[in-house]
Every structure is written in structure tokens, then in C-alpha cells.
Design an enzyme around this catalytic site. Structure first.
Site, PDB file in Angstrom:
ATOM      1  N   ASN A   1       0.868  -1.179   0.000  1.00 47.19           N
ATOM      2  CA  ASN A   1       0.000   0.000   0.000  1.00 47.19           C
ATOM      3  C   ASN A   1       0.903   1.227   0.000  1.00 47.19           C
ATOM      4  O   ASN A   1       1.503   1.553   1.019  1.00 47.19           O
ATOM      5  CB  ASN A   1      -0.898  -0.027   1.247  1.00 47.19           C
ATOM      6  CG  ASN A   1      -1.744   1.224   1.370  1.00 47.19           C
ATOM      7  OD1 ASN A   1      -1.790   2.059   0.465  1.00 47.19           O
ATOM      8  ND2 ASN A   1      -2.416   1.369   2.505  1.00 47.19           N
TER       9      ASN A   1
ATOM     10  N   LYS B   1       0.124   4.276  -0.245  1.00 49.24           N
ATOM     11  CA  LYS B   1      -0.485   5.462   0.383  1.00 49.24           C
ATOM     12  C   LYS B   1      -0.228   6.702  -0.483  1.00 49.24           C
ATOM     13  O   LYS B   1      -0.143   6.582  -1.698  1.00 49.24           O
ATOM     14  CB  LYS B   1       0.022   5.608   1.823  1.00 49.24           C
ATOM     15  CG  LYS B   1      -0.143   4.295   2.610  1.00 49.24           C
ATOM     16  CD  LYS B   1       0.107   4.423   4.077  1.00 49.24           C
ATOM     17  CE  LYS B   1      -0.084   3.064   4.751  1.00 49.24           C
ATOM     18  NZ  LYS B   1       0.046   3.112   6.193  1.00 49.24           N
TER      19      LYS B   1
ATOM     20  N   HIS C   1      -9.330   1.060   4.848  1.00 46.62           N
ATOM     21  CA  HIS C   1      -8.058   1.265   5.547  1.00 46.62           C
ATOM     22  C   HIS C   1      -8.281   2.190   6.739  1.00 46.62           C
ATOM     23  O   HIS C   1      -9.081   3.119   6.668  1.00 46.62           O
ATOM     24  CB  HIS C   1      -7.013   1.849   4.589  1.00 46.62           C
ATOM     25  CG  HIS C   1      -5.644   1.806   5.178  1.00 46.62           C
ATOM     26  ND1 HIS C   1      -5.198   2.736   6.091  1.00 46.62           N
ATOM     27  CD2 HIS C   1      -4.637   0.911   5.036  1.00 46.62           C
ATOM     28  CE1 HIS C   1      -3.972   2.418   6.464  1.00 46.62           C
ATOM     29  NE2 HIS C   1      -3.600   1.310   5.837  1.00 46.62           N
TER      30      HIS C   1
ATOM     31  N   GLU D   1      -6.663   4.566   7.845  1.00 52.45           N
ATOM     32  CA  GLU D   1      -6.455   5.995   7.557  1.00 52.45           C
ATOM     33  C   GLU D   1      -7.686   6.587   6.882  1.00 52.45           C
ATOM     34  O   GLU D   1      -8.022   7.755   7.095  1.00 52.45           O
ATOM     35  CB  GLU D   1      -5.184   6.171   6.712  1.00 52.45           C
ATOM     36  CG  GLU D   1      -3.938   5.923   7.557  1.00 52.45           C
ATOM     37  CD  GLU D   1      -2.762   5.320   6.808  1.00 52.45           C
ATOM     38  OE1 GLU D   1      -2.727   5.390   5.562  1.00 52.45           O
ATOM     39  OE2 GLU D   1      -1.870   4.763   7.483  1.00 52.45           O
TER      40      GLU D   1
ATOM     41  N   GLU E   1      -5.163  -4.981  10.360  1.00 55.44           N
ATOM     42  CA  GLU E   1      -4.144  -3.965  10.603  1.00 55.44           C
ATOM     43  C   GLU E   1      -4.430  -3.260  11.923  1.00 55.44           C
ATOM     44  O   GLU E   1      -5.222  -2.313  11.963  1.00 55.44           O
ATOM     45  CB  GLU E   1      -4.152  -2.929   9.476  1.00 55.44           C
ATOM     46  CG  GLU E   1      -3.857  -3.507   8.109  1.00 55.44           C
ATOM     47  CD  GLU E   1      -3.253  -2.467   7.173  1.00 55.44           C
ATOM     48  OE1 GLU E   1      -2.222  -2.787   6.571  1.00 55.44           O
ATOM     49  OE2 GLU E   1      -3.778  -1.354   7.059  1.00 55.44           O
TER      50      GLU E   1
ATOM     51  N   GLY F   1       2.774   2.216  10.797  1.00 58.78           N
ATOM     52  CA  GLY F   1       3.722   3.323  10.664  1.00 58.78           C
ATOM     53  C   GLY F   1       4.411   3.685  11.962  1.00 58.78           C
ATOM     54  O   GLY F   1       5.051   4.732  12.061  1.00 58.78           O
TER      55      GLY F   1
ATOM     56  N   SER G   1       3.749  -2.271  10.203  1.00 54.10           N
ATOM     57  CA  SER G   1       5.200  -2.322  10.413  1.00 54.10           C
ATOM     58  C   SER G   1       5.825  -3.670  10.039  1.00 54.10           C
ATOM     59  O   SER G   1       6.737  -4.141  10.715  1.00 54.10           O
ATOM     60  CB  SER G   1       5.545  -1.943  11.854  1.00 54.10           C
ATOM     61  OG  SER G   1       5.115  -0.620  12.121  1.00 54.10           O
TER      62      SER G   1
HETATM   63  P1  13P Z   1       3.273   0.304   7.677  1.00 56.55           P
HETATM   64  O1  13P Z   1       3.810  -0.963   7.079  1.00 56.55           O
HETATM   65  O2  13P Z   1       4.001   1.523   7.206  1.00 56.55           O
HETATM   66  O3  13P Z   1       3.161   0.201   9.165  1.00 56.55           O
HETATM   67  O4  13P Z   1       1.779   0.485   7.117  1.00 56.55           O
HETATM   68  C1  13P Z   1       0.901  -0.584   7.180  1.00 56.55           C
HETATM   69  C2  13P Z   1      -0.318  -0.235   6.411  1.00 56.55           C
HETATM   70  O5  13P Z   1      -1.070   0.635   6.801  1.00 56.55           O
HETATM   71  C3  13P Z   1      -0.574  -0.946   5.152  1.00 56.55           C
HETATM   72  O6  13P Z   1      -1.830  -0.677   4.672  1.00 56.55           O
END
Ligand code: 13P
Length: 253
Positions: A9, A11, A95, A97, A167, A173, A213
Site C-alpha cells: 500500500n 499510500k 483502511h 487511515e 491492521e 507506521g 510495520s
Molecule cells: P506500515 O507498514 O508503514 O506500518 O503500514 C501498514 C499499512 O497501513 C498498510 O496498509
């Protein structure tokens, strides 16, 4: 046997030239030997290029979001038909976010999930609890409710094109990962929840990814859990070497 998936992803990262460079690096490095399914999800503006460059390769392309209506006065939005017209057949929905920063509720996600089903798109559906939920011991309830509210009106056949991504928000992150045991425990719970609603056969076949992560150094430990079928990778999917190393970790299992 469920084939493992490693999905990136991206983003809101990578301009068009940067995306081109990363995709070319990935194409050079990644060799799935058909053992792992590899998906990348660049930003909307980079999708046509991603589709073009990955034609005849092992890399599949997904969008990071879409609207639930077919067309109309929804400024700034992108529809399923628009994605399909450029050859994108997969979409990440729900997601954390999107839930946190763009007010995507369970009701909205239900509409999106139904649209993905109607349009025969693969729905990479994200669930996961906040840190406070986990501290309060509510993480199972939160995830169950997210699944029930958005997905449980769908018919059994819809799950041929649903991939669940667990997740935990506190691991996204942050550099903090769920332990392999925490991931396994939740993935088993998700499978059990699906089994109660749709039967064990369906639950055994749905792929459940872990996200939060995941890095080259921890991927093998997490992916080797019996109910973890791969990962949804954020930060580490932006570096070809790291993403390839995660694909390699999945291949060995
Ligand atoms: P990270 O791997 O940067 O923690 O992000 C995970 C994520 O949100 C994948 O959709």
C-alpha cells in the site's frame, strides 16, 4: 492451501516519475515463481502507468479506495467503473487511515464492499482496533463488529473476491508490530467469525493478511503463523529491496 499474498500500500507517496522508477525496480527484482501473489497499490494518478508497466508480469495492481456510486456529482471521487476501464480489478477498502481521516464509517464501507462485489472487483478489506480498544480488551469485539457491519450482508460467493487485512492501528507506521502470537490470535478469531457466519469451508479459503510495520526482518516470523496468509505492507513497500525481501520471506513458507 492458501497462496500467500504480499501487497504494497503505497499510500500518498510517489510522483509519476518516482512511481515509474519504483515499479521498474520491482519488476527487475521480484520473481514470485508463482508461489506468492504480489500486489501494489499506488495512488490513483499512477495507476494507468502501473497497469501498463506490470502487464505480462507477476505484479498485480490495486487502487487504495473507490466511491460506492457508479457516477455523478461526487467531486474528487473515483468509481469502480473508472478503475476497471484502466484495468484495475482490485481495491483496498476500509483502511484505518480512510476511517480516521476521511470519516469512512461502517455504513459507507458496506456500500463500497457491495459495489466491489457487484463489479466483480477484489476487495482487500481492512479491519483493526485502536490502541485504546486493545488496552480495554475490546479488540476482538471491534474487529468482529467491523466485519459484521460491512461484509456480513454479502452472499457467500462474494468471498471469492474478498481478502481481509488485519491492521491493528497502533502498529501502522509506528515501528511497533503485533507479535506473531497477537497476529495469529486475531487471524484465528477472524476465521472463526467467518466460519460461524458462512461455514468452515469458506473460512478456510479466505486469505487474511497482516499489516502494521511489516519489514524484511519480521516478515517470516509473522507470515509463518498458520492463519496469516501474507501481509499488507506500507513503508517497506516503497523500497524495492525491502519489498522484494518480504516477498522472498513469503515464498520460503
Ligand atoms: P506500515 O507498514 O508503514 O506500518 O503500514 C501498514 C499499512 O497501513 C498498510 O496498509
Amino acid at each position: 492451501m492458501r497462496k500467500k499474498i504480499v501487497a504494497g500500500n503505497w499510500k500518498m507517496n510517489k510522483t509519476l516519475p518516482e512511481a515509474e522508477q519504483l515499479i521498474k525496480e520491482l519488476l527487475n527484482k521480484i520473481n514470485t515463481e508463482q508461489k506468492v501473489e504480489v500486489i501494489i497499490a499506488p495512488a490513483f494518478v499512477n495507476l494507468p502507468l502501473a497497469v501498463e508497466l506490470t502487464q505480462n508480469s507477476d505484479i498485480e495492481v490495486a487502487a487504495q479506495n473507490m466511491h460506492f456510486e457508479d457516477a455523478g456529482a461526487y467531486t474528487g471521487e473515483v468509481s469502480a467503473d473508472m478503475l476497471k476501464a484502466i484495468g484495475v480489478e482490485q481495491v483496498i477498502l476500509g483502511h484505518s487511515e480512510r476511517r480516521a481521516y476521511f470519516n469512512e464509517t461502517d455504513e459507507v464501507l458496506k456500500k463500497k464492499a457491495h459495489k466491489a462485489y457487484e463489479k466483480s472487483m477484489t476487495n482487500i478489506f481492512c479491519v483493526g482496533e485502536q490502541l485504546d480498544d486493545r488496552k480495554a480488551g475490546k479488540h476482538f469485539d471491534v474487529v468482529k463488529s467491523q466485519l459484521q457491519k460491512a461484509l456480513f450482508d454479502l452472499p457467500l460467493q462474494a468471498y471469492k473476491k474478498i481478502i481481509i487485512a488485519y491492521e491493528p492501528v497502533w502498529a501502522i507506521g509506528t515501528g511497533e508490530t503485533a507479535t506473531p502470537e497477537q497476529a495469529q490470535e486475531m487471524h484465528a478469531f477472524i476465521r472463526e467469525t467467518l466460519a460461524k457466519k458462512y461455514g468452515q469451508d469458506l473460512a478456510n479459503n479466505v486469505r487474511i493478511l497482516y499489516g502494521g510495520s511489516v519489514k524484511p526482518g519480521n516478515a517470516a516470523d509473522i507470515f509463518s503463523q498458520p492463519d496469516v496468509d501474507g501481509g499488507l505492507i506500507g513503508g517497506a513497500s516503497l523500497k524495492a529491496g525491502d519489498f522484494d525481501a518480504i516477498v522472498e520471506a513469503a515464498k520460503k513458507l
